[in-house]
Design a protein around this motif. Sequence first.
Motif, PDB file in Angstrom:
ATOM      1  N   GLY A 175     -18.525   5.739  27.911  1.00 48.35           N
ATOM      2  CA  GLY A 175     -17.861   6.310  26.747  1.00 48.35           C
ATOM      3  C   GLY A 175     -18.035   5.524  25.473  1.00 48.35           C
ATOM      4  N   SER A 176     -17.492   6.088  24.378  1.00 45.97           N
ATOM      5  CA  SER A 176     -17.723   5.544  23.044  1.00 45.97           C
ATOM      6  C   SER A 176     -16.949   4.251  22.790  1.00 45.97           C
ATOM      7  CB  SER A 176     -17.353   6.584  21.983  1.00 45.97           C
ATOM      8  OG  SER A 176     -16.009   6.994  22.130  1.00 45.97           O
ATOM      9  N   ARG A 177     -15.856   4.015  23.515  1.00 38.88           N
ATOM     10  CA  ARG A 177     -15.112   2.773  23.300  1.00 38.88           C
ATOM     11  C   ARG A 177     -15.979   1.568  23.664  1.00 38.88           C
ATOM     12  NH1 ARG A 177      -9.738   2.456  22.670  1.00 38.88           N
ATOM     13  NH2 ARG A 177      -9.422   4.471  23.691  1.00 38.88           N
ATOM     14  N   LEU A 178     -16.639   1.630  24.826  1.00 38.62           N
ATOM     15  CA  LEU A 178     -17.541   0.550  25.220  1.00 38.62           C
ATOM     16  C   LEU A 178     -18.733   0.488  24.268  1.00 38.62           C
ATOM     17  CD1 LEU A 178     -18.428  -1.653  27.222  1.00 38.62           C
ATOM     18  CD2 LEU A 178     -19.570   0.142  28.550  1.00 38.62           C
ATOM     19  N   MET A 179     -19.210   1.643  23.827  1.00 40.36           N
ATOM     20  CA  MET A 179     -20.342   1.672  22.903  1.00 40.36           C
ATOM     21  C   MET A 179     -20.010   0.929  21.618  1.00 40.36           C
ATOM     22  SD  MET A 179     -22.242   4.907  21.091  1.00 40.36           S
ATOM     23  CE  MET A 179     -22.370   5.766  22.655  1.00 40.36           C
TER      24      MET A 179
END
Length: 509
Positions: A175-179
């Motif tokens: 997901g975008s949080r890790l990205m």
Amino acid sequence: MRTSAHERWKRSQPPGDDERTLKELGYTQQLHRRMGAFGNFSASLSVISIMSGTLLLFGYGLNSGGPAVVVWGWLAVGPLVLCLAAALAEITSRYPTSGGLYYMARQLGGERWSWYTGWLNLLGLLGGIAAQDYGIATFTAAWANLQFGYVPTPGSLLVMYAVILALHAVLNLFGSRLMNVLTSLSAWWHLAGAVVIIGALALVPSHHQPAGFVFSEFTNNTGWSSPVYVILLGMLLPCFALAGYDTSAHLSEETSGASVAAARGIIRSVAVSWIAGGILLIALLFAVQDYAATLGSETGVPVAQIFLDALGVATAKALMLVIIVAQFLCGYAVTASASRMIYAFSRDGALPGSARWRKVSRRTAVPANAVRLAVGVAFVLALPSLYSATAFSAVTAISVVGFTPAYAIPVLLRLRHPDRFTPGPWHLGRWSRPIGWAAVLSAAGVSVLFLLPQSSPVTAMSFNYTPVALLVALVMAALWWRFGRRSYGVPRSSALNAHDQIEEAENIT
């Protein structure tokens, strides 16, 4: 305390302005907007990656013109890339969508332009994954050679490449949080790592090459007799190393204040990479101890040999790990960019099996199937490495030949149809047209150049299969346009300018 223009613009927007802009462009918000301006910039900086593209093709540059072409080619190509990036950033500010280039082409030129722009952009992104991750495999093998005496074979490199692809796929499913975390980490890692490497190369070696070697030494190991042709071939290094900045556009639906942040992410990532990458290349060339040994390194990576000769084994291994981590973070960002392109292109019905590739995970808001498709095709693109000695440079050329015209087409359409374009919050003003034409003309030359043979004599082992890959992509696009274009539909922006309103009215009547 002074605030930036971006912050002032962002504060002036009502809540949900990004979602409202996206809706006017014809889409509803599905991806999570958890990325800020720095994260968006970091993503493009990570994809460009001065410790990836710059170092992966360093050996190619030494053989195709030598130090003089590496340095002067970098200095010459940088401003042209900046022109193309600035022209593209201006259009991105008006159309901040995950589709990026093909969506821009649809608004400015029509569906056929959009269709082929999308396929070229997709080819560039998939070629970029292949080039980056195969490059990581070669650098990892070089480190293993220094650490364990490991001697890589084409088969073992391909296995290592497959493992790296799989790791990038898995990380992209979170997901975008890790990205946001990884791309921000990547930007700092790249910049700090470059400072450490440049400092070590400048201060530690007891011997440095003279300026005459760095700025005027010409080497031709291509087999071609024409110095001009060899110099032009050497331009592959800066053209590939400074590509991938469209990542900021592809991640715009996950970025807050995207109309400004994505545009600035594009131009700033290229500017920073050009300056830092040039300093890094010059530091490497001054630190060369034995030119012949560097080109014929047992590690298979000239950069590793420079570290080994100039800094010693322990430092060489440590700096190689710094580079490998940077390259791994770069490959992660390239995979993310390609998957968003696949998702957006499929959302508009452009790919066979679009219904499968546009699915978004409810838990992570990630187009998981698009991620898997991206790494699967990238693996296929690298299969010729099992028998081709020039496979890596061919894969990088595929990426450049896909990216460059895809970047230039929206700019060309914007120049041809100025009445169809209303500038967004970030624009070039009166410089828009001269910068745009400089970008389009240089892009045309680059696109033709890297379809040509890179080494002589041309054999099955040295064949540049870039034209074949391009032809296959264009044939697939043409066939699918003939039989599957009914499923293709890029929304028209509801925020139409006067020309668009007249055109729409004429279509209705």
